[in-house]
Scaffold this motif. Structure first.
Motif, short mmCIF file in Angstrom:
data_model
loop_
_atom_site.label_atom_id
_atom_site.label_comp_id
_atom_site.label_asym_id
_atom_site.label_seq_id
_atom_site.Cartn_x
_atom_site.Cartn_y
_atom_site.Cartn_z
N ILE A 6 19.06 19.26 -3.23
CA ILE A 6 19.85 19.96 -4.25
C ILE A 6 21.15 19.21 -4.51
CG2 ILE A 6 21.13 22.07 -4.79
CD1 ILE A 6 19.00 23.58 -3.09
N ALA A 7 21.79 18.74 -3.46
CA ALA A 7 23.07 18.04 -3.60
C ALA A 7 22.90 16.64 -4.16
CB ALA A 7 23.78 17.97 -2.26
N GLY A 8 21.69 16.09 -4.05
CA GLY A 8 21.47 14.73 -4.53
C GLY A 8 21.61 13.68 -3.44
N LEU A 9 21.75 14.12 -2.19
CA LEU A 9 21.87 13.16 -1.08
C LEU A 9 20.53 12.49 -0.80
CD1 LEU A 9 24.10 15.31 1.28
CD2 LEU A 9 24.82 13.52 -0.32
N GLY A 31 8.33 17.34 -8.20
CA GLY A 31 9.00 18.52 -8.73
C GLY A 31 10.26 18.20 -9.49
N VAL A 32 10.98 19.25 -9.83
CA VAL A 32 12.18 19.15 -10.65
C VAL A 32 13.31 19.93 -9.98
CG1 VAL A 32 13.18 19.71 -12.91
CG2 VAL A 32 10.80 19.00 -12.76
N VAL A 33 14.51 19.37 -10.00
CA VAL A 33 15.70 20.06 -9.52
C VAL A 33 16.57 20.34 -10.74
CG1 VAL A 33 17.75 19.96 -8.04
CG2 VAL A 33 15.61 18.88 -7.29
N ARG A 34 16.89 21.62 -10.93
CA ARG A 34 17.76 22.03 -12.03
C ARG A 34 18.98 22.73 -11.47
NH1 ARG A 34 12.71 23.29 -14.19
NH2 ARG A 34 12.27 22.32 -16.19
N VAL A 36 18.48 19.50 -15.92
CA VAL A 36 17.63 18.78 -14.97
C VAL A 36 18.49 17.69 -14.34
CG1 VAL A 36 15.63 17.26 -14.71
CG2 VAL A 36 15.51 19.23 -16.24
N VAL A 37 18.65 17.77 -13.02
CA VAL A 37 19.44 16.76 -12.33
C VAL A 37 18.56 15.78 -11.56
CG1 VAL A 37 21.55 18.16 -12.20
CG2 VAL A 37 19.88 18.27 -10.33
N SER A 38 17.29 16.13 -11.38
CA SER A 38 16.37 15.20 -10.73
C SER A 38 14.93 15.58 -11.05
CB SER A 38 16.59 15.19 -9.22
OG SER A 38 15.87 14.13 -8.62
N ASP A 39 14.18 14.59 -11.47
CA ASP A 39 12.73 14.71 -11.65
C ASP A 39 12.14 13.32 -11.50
OD1 ASP A 39 13.19 13.41 -14.11
OD2 ASP A 39 12.81 15.19 -15.32
#
Length: 182
Positions: A2-5, A11-14, A19-22
């Motif tokens: 979730i933090a991007g570490l 999947g997808v992180v929103r 959308v911050v990561s896919d």
């Protein structure tokens, strides 16, 4: 994740609608509106309380940022400890500085990883109540990781129970308590 570490495998992180990561996009951790508070506080030993809070802010030298950091320290009950160095602070004070630093980024999401486990029982209750009051009043979605069932039940709106790396139940605290899956 979730933090991007770390990047997820699928999947997808929103965060909100963004959308911050896919599989195509991966926004860097410092670009995400996420606050982190760890079990070990992670304060910079060479910076006083105010400078630790300012460290998380993009414009840390501006008078507006300094005022915001001072106000956050007042909000967590450390208005009189602004110039204190971490080694002169109690565990509870250090944890509240860590919370103020995480709040300084104006996060949409706060991630708390066992943030109260290193504190004695009374201090744990006081710091937990302060933390929850601030997060709820700011309307910040929060993910709290804890191994303490009573802490989960007293803090959460929803609880996910994990066993062997898998979520076995997600429900309200009363449902988890009264109707456990196993």
């Amino acid at each position: 994740i979730i933090a991007g570490l770390e990047r997820q495998c699928s999947g997808v992180v929103r965060i909100g609608e963004e959308v911050v990561s896919d599989d195509r996009v991966h926004q860097l951790a410092e670009q995400r509106a996420v606050g982190l508070v760890f079990q070990d506080f992670a304060l910079f030993p060479h910076l006083n309380a105010l400078r630790n809070v300012l460290f998380g802010m993009p414009k840390r030298r501006s008078s507006e940022s300094i005022k915001k950091a001072q106000n956050l320290l007042v909000d967590v009950g450390l208005g009189d400890r602004i110039a204190a160095m971490p080694h002169t602070m109690s565990g509870g004070e250090q944890q509240r500085v860590a919370l103020a630093r995480a709040m300084a980024r104006t996060p949409q999401i706060m991630l708390l990883d066992e943030p109260f486990s290193g504190l004695d029982v009374q201090l744990r209750t006081d710091v937990r109540e302060t933390t929850l009051r601030l997060l709820r009043s700011a309307g910040i979605a929060t993910l709290l990781v804890t191994h303490d069932p009573s802490e989960a039940i007293s803090c959460a709106d929803r609880i996910s129970v994990m066993q062997v790396g898998r979520i076995t139940q997600t429900a309200t605290p009363s449902e988890v308590y009264r109707e456990p899956v196993d």
